[in-house]
Design a protein around this motif. Sequence first.
Motif, PDB file in Angstrom:
ATOM      1  N   UNK A  16       0.817  -1.071   0.008  1.00 36.46           N
ATOM      2  CA  UNK A  16       0.053  -0.118   0.085  1.00 36.46           C
ATOM      3  C   UNK A  16       0.943   1.298   0.096  1.00 36.46           C
ATOM      4  N   UNK A  17       2.033   1.080  -0.527  1.00 34.98           N
ATOM      5  CA  UNK A  17       2.935   2.297  -0.361  1.00 34.98           C
ATOM      6  C   UNK A  17       2.403   3.512  -1.109  1.00 34.98           C
ATOM      7  N   UNK A  18       2.008   3.297  -2.382  1.00 42.71           N
ATOM      8  CA  UNK A  18       1.558   4.622  -3.104  1.00 42.71           C
ATOM      9  C   UNK A  18       0.441   4.991  -2.550  1.00 42.71           C
ATOM     10  N   UNK A  19      -0.547   4.176  -1.939  1.00 41.40           N
ATOM     11  CA  UNK A  19      -1.763   4.670  -1.185  1.00 41.40           C
ATOM     12  C   UNK A  19      -1.220   5.572  -0.095  1.00 41.40           C
ATOM     13  N   UNK A  20      -0.387   5.018   0.822  1.00 40.29           N
ATOM     14  CA  UNK A  20       0.007   5.866   1.891  1.00 40.29           C
ATOM     15  C   UNK A  20       0.637   7.218   1.324  1.00 40.29           C
ATOM     16  N   UNK A  21       1.301   6.930   0.762  1.00 41.98           N
ATOM     17  CA  UNK A  21       1.861   8.561   0.176  1.00 41.98           C
ATOM     18  C   UNK A  21       0.989   9.238  -0.433  1.00 41.98           C
ATOM     19  N   UNK A  22      -0.090   8.696  -1.103  1.00 44.52           N
ATOM     20  CA  UNK A  22      -1.148   9.819  -1.759  1.00 44.52           C
ATOM     21  C   UNK A  22      -2.006  10.375  -0.406  1.00 44.52           C
ATOM     22  N   UNK A  23      -2.341   9.640   0.653  1.00 47.50           N
ATOM     23  CA  UNK A  23      -2.866  10.243   1.807  1.00 47.50           C
ATOM     24  C   UNK A  23      -2.190  10.975   2.495  1.00 47.50           C
ATOM     25  N   UNK A  24      -0.896  10.953   2.498  1.00 41.39           N
ATOM     26  CA  UNK A  24      -0.118  11.965   3.347  1.00 41.39           C
ATOM     27  C   UNK A  24       0.056  13.128   2.395  1.00 41.39           C
ATOM     28  N   UNK A  25       0.367  12.951   1.254  1.00 38.76           N
ATOM     29  CA  UNK A  25       0.348  14.090   0.358  1.00 38.76           C
ATOM     30  C   UNK A  25      -1.097  14.803  -0.056  1.00 38.76           C
ATOM     31  N   UNK A  26      -2.024  14.289   0.362  1.00 36.84           N
ATOM     32  CA  UNK A  26      -3.362  14.920  -0.096  1.00 36.84           C
ATOM     33  C   UNK A  26      -3.563  16.237   0.461  1.00 36.84           C
TER      34      UNK A  26
ATOM     35  N   UNK B 249      -2.041  15.908  14.759  1.00 39.14           N
ATOM     36  CA  UNK B 249      -2.055  17.331  14.759  1.00 39.14           C
ATOM     37  C   UNK B 249      -1.651  18.053  13.466  1.00 39.14           C
ATOM     38  N   UNK B 250      -0.388  17.448  13.142  1.00 33.68           N
ATOM     39  CA  UNK B 250       0.348  17.924  12.291  1.00 33.68           C
ATOM     40  C   UNK B 250      -0.294  17.609  10.560  1.00 33.68           C
ATOM     41  N   UNK B 251      -1.058  16.550  10.703  1.00 31.80           N
ATOM     42  CA  UNK B 251      -1.581  16.186   9.328  1.00 31.80           C
ATOM     43  C   UNK B 251      -2.756  17.105   8.932  1.00 31.80           C
ATOM     44  N   UNK B 252      -3.653  17.055  10.111  1.00 35.24           N
ATOM     45  CA  UNK B 252      -5.073  17.582   9.955  1.00 35.24           C
ATOM     46  C   UNK B 252      -5.113  19.383  10.220  1.00 35.24           C
ATOM     47  N   UNK B 253      -4.094  19.825  10.871  1.00 40.09           N
ATOM     48  CA  UNK B 253      -4.077  21.058  11.176  1.00 40.09           C
ATOM     49  C   UNK B 253      -3.034  22.075  10.418  1.00 40.09           C
ATOM     50  N   UNK B 254      -1.645  21.498  10.850  1.00 36.73           N
ATOM     51  CA  UNK B 254      -0.636  22.262  10.231  1.00 36.73           C
ATOM     52  C   UNK B 254      -0.511  22.130   8.710  1.00 36.73           C
ATOM     53  N   UNK B 255      -0.360  20.830   8.145  1.00 38.36           N
ATOM     54  CA  UNK B 255      -0.202  20.465   6.922  1.00 38.36           C
ATOM     55  C   UNK B 255      -1.066  21.475   6.040  1.00 38.36           C
TER      56      UNK B 255
ATOM     57  N   UNK C  40       7.276  16.802   4.985  1.00 40.04           N
ATOM     58  CA  UNK C  40       6.373  16.232   5.764  1.00 40.04           C
ATOM     59  C   UNK C  40       6.895  15.250   6.880  1.00 40.04           C
ATOM     60  N   UNK C  41       7.822  14.798   6.593  1.00 34.65           N
ATOM     61  CA  UNK C  41       8.388  13.872   7.685  1.00 34.65           C
ATOM     62  C   UNK C  41       9.122  14.707   8.941  1.00 34.65           C
ATOM     63  N   UNK C  42       9.745  15.853   8.581  1.00 36.67           N
ATOM     64  CA  UNK C  42      10.336  16.628   9.535  1.00 36.67           C
ATOM     65  C   UNK C  42       9.220  17.340  10.433  1.00 36.67           C
ATOM     66  N   UNK C  43       8.121  17.728   9.946  1.00 34.94           N
ATOM     67  CA  UNK C  43       6.867  18.299  10.592  1.00 34.94           C
ATOM     68  C   UNK C  43       6.383  17.177  11.465  1.00 34.94           C
ATOM     69  N   UNK C  44       6.011  16.005  10.927  1.00 33.62           N
ATOM     70  CA  UNK C  44       5.559  14.724  11.572  1.00 33.62           C
ATOM     71  C   UNK C  44       6.539  14.755  13.216  1.00 33.62           C
ATOM     72  N   UNK C  45       7.804  14.613  12.728  1.00 33.29           N
ATOM     73  CA  UNK C  45       8.653  14.172  13.894  1.00 33.29           C
ATOM     74  C   UNK C  45       8.723  15.348  14.863  1.00 33.29           C
ATOM     75  N   UNK C  46       8.541  16.812  14.439  1.00 31.30           N
ATOM     76  CA  UNK C  46       8.559  17.769  15.311  1.00 31.30           C
ATOM     77  C   UNK C  46       7.285  17.937  16.251  1.00 31.30           C
ATOM     78  N   UNK C  47       6.386  17.446  15.542  1.00 30.72           N
ATOM     79  CA  UNK C  47       4.891  17.318  16.639  1.00 30.72           C
ATOM     80  C   UNK C  47       4.681  16.166  17.335  1.00 30.72           C
TER      81      UNK C  47
ATOM     82  N   UNK D  16       6.063  27.503  12.687  1.00 29.54           N
ATOM     83  CA  UNK D  16       6.621  28.225  13.869  1.00 29.54           C
ATOM     84  C   UNK D  16       5.748  28.415  15.070  1.00 29.54           C
ATOM     85  N   UNK D  17       4.660  28.974  14.731  1.00 29.71           N
ATOM     86  CA  UNK D  17       3.736  29.458  15.936  1.00 29.71           C
ATOM     87  C   UNK D  17       2.925  28.185  16.162  1.00 29.71           C
ATOM     88  N   UNK D  18       2.443  27.295  15.268  1.00 28.15           N
ATOM     89  CA  UNK D  18       1.791  26.151  15.333  1.00 28.15           C
ATOM     90  C   UNK D  18       2.696  25.051  16.270  1.00 28.15           C
TER      91      UNK D  18
END
Length: 250
Positions: free
Chosen positions: A40-50, A127-133, A161-168, A218-220
């Motif tokens: 499901x690699x491509x599906x997962x990527x499409x979800x993250x990149x949506x 939070x990173x995916x639904x608010x920050x992205x 995206x991974x940097x934001x995921x890791x940070x949050x 940065x504020x988020x």
Amino acid sequence: MSNAEQDQGQPLLAHLTELRDRLLRIVLAVLVCTLALFPFANTIYSFVAEPMQRLLPEGTSMIATEIASTFLTPFKLVLVSAFCLAMPVILHQVWQFISPGMYRHEKRIAAPLLASSVVLFYAGLAFAYYVVFPLVFGFFSGITPEGVNYTPDISRFLDTALKLFLAFGVAFEIPIATVLVISSGVITANELAAKRPYIIIACFVVGMLLTPPDVISQVLLAGPMWLLFEIGIVFGRLVKKTRANSDEQQ
């Protein structure tokens, strides 16, 4: 070799053997998750990149500028996703390794903290995916100069995206770290609260270092870090009070 030396060496050997077994179980858990997610690699990527794809200017799309990036980028995301999915198993193995050497009152605190750390880590990712992205990628997409086609590279997007995921994900562990520092007696809750101005400044510095170069992300990051610090102080006081009451009863 004397009997005393054998007695000292045996526990060390037993601990190293157990550590090896725990690490192998962790690697096996990540490997199983990787194999399960790979189809499901491509599906997962499409979800993250949506969020990014949805906010791209009309008529544009993401691009791949490297020959192997169409395979390596989704595969890299699968590896990270497998590690996140296996996090409960990883923390369980860590707990099983360290718990025999802990006192009973330490176990009463550590077990809920480990469980909470998993929940908070996943909450940070959500939070990173639904608010920050949407806010961050919408900002970058909206400031594109006239005459410029905004077509982000898929591998560069994933790095951000991974940097934001890791940070949050890490930032949402602040309450756990705060409770541990207070409960261990390194610093009291009141002393930590007195350093609030420095903590706030540190939150914004960390937000500046761990997020893309825009004020929104940065504020988020800095805002929730400060709020989670305050929550950690509250729970740290409760844990300290509960332990004091337990000691008095004993």
